[in-house]
Design an enzyme around this catalytic site. Structure first.
Site, PDB file in Angstrom:
ATOM      1  N   GLU A  96      46.856  44.805  45.208  1.00  0.00           N
ATOM      2  CA  GLU A  96      46.403  43.637  44.442  1.00  0.00           C
ATOM      3  C   GLU A  96      45.160  44.029  43.654  1.00  0.00           C
ATOM      4  O   GLU A  96      44.155  44.461  44.213  1.00  0.00           O
ATOM      5  CB  GLU A  96      46.076  42.438  45.339  1.00  0.00           C
ATOM      6  CG  GLU A  96      45.651  41.237  44.482  1.00  0.00           C
ATOM      7  CD  GLU A  96      45.612  39.900  45.224  1.00  0.00           C
ATOM      8  OE1 GLU A  96      46.037  38.890  44.652  1.00  0.00           O
ATOM      9  OE2 GLU A  96      45.160  39.887  46.379  1.00  0.00           O
TER      10      GLU A  96
ATOM     11  N   ASP B 134      39.113  46.577  42.707  1.00  0.00           N
ATOM     12  CA  ASP B 134      38.158  45.675  42.047  1.00  0.00           C
ATOM     13  C   ASP B 134      37.033  46.484  41.415  1.00  0.00           C
ATOM     14  O   ASP B 134      36.697  47.572  41.871  1.00  0.00           O
ATOM     15  CB  ASP B 134      37.579  44.687  43.060  1.00  0.00           C
ATOM     16  CG  ASP B 134      37.109  43.394  42.410  1.00  0.00           C
ATOM     17  OD1 ASP B 134      37.805  42.369  42.564  1.00  0.00           O
ATOM     18  OD2 ASP B 134      36.059  43.407  41.726  1.00  0.00           O
TER      19      ASP B 134
ATOM     20  N   SER C 245      42.673  36.957  49.874  1.00  0.00           N
ATOM     21  CA  SER C 245      44.093  37.156  49.559  1.00  0.00           C
ATOM     22  C   SER C 245      44.610  38.445  50.201  1.00  0.00           C
ATOM     23  O   SER C 245      45.770  38.517  50.601  1.00  0.00           O
ATOM     24  CB  SER C 245      44.342  37.163  48.049  1.00  0.00           C
ATOM     25  OG  SER C 245      43.616  38.171  47.417  1.00  0.00           O
TER      26      SER C 245
ATOM     27  N   HIS D 259      41.965  39.639  33.903  1.00  0.00           N
ATOM     28  CA  HIS D 259      42.847  38.788  33.082  1.00  0.00           C
ATOM     29  C   HIS D 259      42.620  38.873  31.574  1.00  0.00           C
ATOM     30  O   HIS D 259      43.062  37.984  30.840  1.00  0.00           O
ATOM     31  CB  HIS D 259      42.759  37.310  33.510  1.00  0.00           C
ATOM     32  CG  HIS D 259      43.010  37.081  34.962  1.00  0.00           C
ATOM     33  ND1 HIS D 259      44.135  37.544  35.601  1.00  0.00           N
ATOM     34  CD2 HIS D 259      42.284  36.429  35.902  1.00  0.00           C
ATOM     35  CE1 HIS D 259      44.085  37.186  36.872  1.00  0.00           C
ATOM     36  NE2 HIS D 259      42.971  36.526  37.078  1.00  0.00           N
TER      37      HIS D 259
HETATM   38  C1  LIG Z   1      40.440  35.924  40.298  1.00  0.00           C
HETATM   39  S1  LIG Z   1      39.439  37.053  41.200  1.00  0.00           S
HETATM   40  C2  LIG Z   1      40.593  37.708  42.360  1.00  0.00           C
HETATM   41  C3  LIG Z   1      41.019  36.702  43.350  1.00  0.00           C
HETATM   42  C4  LIG Z   1      41.811  37.215  44.531  1.00  0.00           C
HETATM   43  N1  LIG Z   1      42.940  38.031  44.135  1.00  0.00           N
HETATM   44  C5  LIG Z   1      42.314  36.031  45.331  1.00  0.00           C
HETATM   45  O1  LIG Z   1      43.511  35.681  45.194  1.00  0.00           O
HETATM   46  O2  LIG Z   1      41.534  35.464  46.086  1.00  0.00           O
HETATM   47  C6  LIG Z   1      39.251  38.318  40.020  1.00  0.00           C
HETATM   48  C7  LIG Z   1      38.599  39.597  40.503  1.00  0.00           C
HETATM   49  O3  LIG Z   1      38.835  40.574  39.485  1.00  0.00           O
HETATM   50  C8  LIG Z   1      37.727  41.426  39.414  1.00  0.00           C
HETATM   51  N2  LIG Z   1      37.685  42.068  38.096  1.00  0.00           N
HETATM   52  C9  LIG Z   1      37.221  41.552  36.941  1.00  0.00           C
HETATM   53  N3  LIG Z   1      37.302  42.455  35.956  1.00  0.00           N
HETATM   54  C10 LIG Z   1      37.842  43.568  36.508  1.00  0.00           C
HETATM   55  C11 LIG Z   1      38.153  44.860  35.994  1.00  0.00           C
HETATM   56  N4  LIG Z   1      37.945  45.168  34.717  1.00  0.00           N
HETATM   57  N5  LIG Z   1      38.687  45.767  36.831  1.00  0.00           N
HETATM   58  C12 LIG Z   1      38.910  45.458  38.133  1.00  0.00           C
HETATM   59  N6  LIG Z   1      38.613  44.256  38.678  1.00  0.00           N
HETATM   60  C13 LIG Z   1      38.090  43.323  37.878  1.00  0.00           C
HETATM   61  C14 LIG Z   1      36.527  40.536  39.692  1.00  0.00           C
HETATM   62  O4  LIG Z   1      35.436  41.312  40.176  1.00  0.00           O
HETATM   63  C15 LIG Z   1      37.086  39.554  40.702  1.00  0.00           C
HETATM   64  O5  LIG Z   1      36.767  39.968  42.016  1.00  0.00           O
END
Ligand SMILES: C[S@@+](CC[C@H](N)C(=O)[O-])C[C@H]1O[C@@H](n2cnc3c(N)ncnc32)[C@H](O)[C@@H]1O
Length: 210
Positions: free
Chosen positions: A42, A68, A50, A113
Site C-alpha cells: 500500500e 510513504d 490500514s 494522489h
Molecule cells: C491518504 S494518506 C494514506 C492513508 C492510509 N492508506 C489509510 O488508508 O489510512 C496519504 C499518505 O501518502 C503519503 N504521501 C504523500 N505524498 C507522497 C509521495 N510523493 N510519495 C509517497 N507517499 C506520499 C502521505 O505522507 C500520507 O501518509
C-alpha cells in the site's frame, strides 16, 4: 457488512482513512487472496491503521508493505508489516521497490494522489504486479480537482490517461496487441477507484460446440 468494514467500525487503534464505499470494492477483488501468502503493497501509510487492517484481513501468512514519503512511518513496522520510505513520484525510488519487495500480488495506490504520482507509480510498478495480481488506484476524484493537477476531461489526469486502457485491453481487435492486452483480464471502474485484474490472456476465440 464485510470483515473490512467491521474492522474499520471497531477500530480503536491506529487511524484508517478510507471512503465508505471502498470496503465493498476491496472485498470483491481481494477476498480470493485471504489466508494465502499474499504480498500486499500500500502506497500511503499515514497513521498505519490500514496496514494493520490488511494484516488482519489477509491473515498471518500475508506480508504487508507500506510505502510513504514520511520517514516517521518507519516506526509503524511490526511483525508482517514493513515500511519503505521514499517519494512515489520518483521513478528511481519506485524501481528500487521492485528489488526490495520480492513479489507484488496486490498494489493499492493511496499515496499523494497527484497525477504525476499516480501515473509514475502505475508505469513503473504495474509491470511488476504478479501475473494473477491486482493493481488498485484509489481517490481518482483528484483527477477532477485543480489542486492535485486535475480538471474535467483535462489531458494528463490519471482518469484521462487510464481511458486508453480500454483500447489496450481490446488490442486483439484493432491489431494493436501489447503486453497490457496479453496480461490484463479486466478493468473495473468505480467512483474514485480503478481496479485492474491481471491474468494471462490469449487471442480471444468464438465459442463453438465441442
Ligand atoms: C491518504 S494518506 C494514506 C492513508 C492510509 N492508506 C489509510 O488508508 O489510512 C496519504 C499518505 O501518502 C503519503 N504521501 C504523500 N505524498 C507522497 C509521495 N510523493 N510519495 C509517497 N507517499 C506520499 C502521505 O505522507 C500520507 O501518509
Amino acid at each position: 457488512m464485510n470483515d473490512l468494514e467491521r474492522y474499520f467500525n471497531n477500530n480503536a487503534g491506529r487511524p484508517i482513512q478510507k471512503w465508505q464505499h471502498y470496503f465493498d470494492i476491496y472485498d470483491r477483488h481481494f477476498s480470493r487472496f485471504r489466508g494465502s501468502e499474499v504480498h500486499v503493497v500500500e502506497i500511503g501509510v499515514c497513521g498505519g491503521g490500514s496496514l494493520q487492517m490488511w494484516k488482519d484481513y489477509f491473515g498471518r501468512d500475508a506480508k504487508i508493505y507500506g510505502v510513504d514519503i514520511n520517514p516517521n512511518c518507519k516506526k509503524l513496522e511490526e511483525e508482517s508489516i514493513e515500511t519503505l520510505i521514499g517519494d512515489q513520484e520518483n521513478r528511481e525510488f519506485l524501481e528500487s521497490l521492485t528489488v526490495e519487495i520480492p513479489r507484488i500480488d496486490i498494489l493499492i495506490d493511496d499515496g499523494g494522489h497527484t497525477m504525476e504520482q499516480q501515473i509514475n507509480t502505475f508505469e513503473v510498478l504495474f509491470p511488476h504486479i504478479d501475473k494473477n495480481g491486482i493493481y488498485l488506484c484509489e481517490d481518482l476524484h483528484t483527477s477532477y480537482w485543480k489542486r492535485f493537477g486535475g480538471g474535467y476531461h483535462k489531458a494528463g489526469t490519471f482518469v484521462e490517461y487510464s481511458k486508453e486502457f480500454i483500447d489496450r485491453i481490446n488490442g486483439w481487435h484493432s491489431h494493436r496487441v501489447t503486453e497490457f492486452t496479453e496480461s490484463v483480464d479486466s478493468l473495473h471502474y468505480y467512483d474514485s477507484v480503478l481496479v485492474i485484474e491481471k491474468k494471462p490472456r490469449e487471442k480471444p476465440t468464438k465459442a463453438r460446440v465441442a
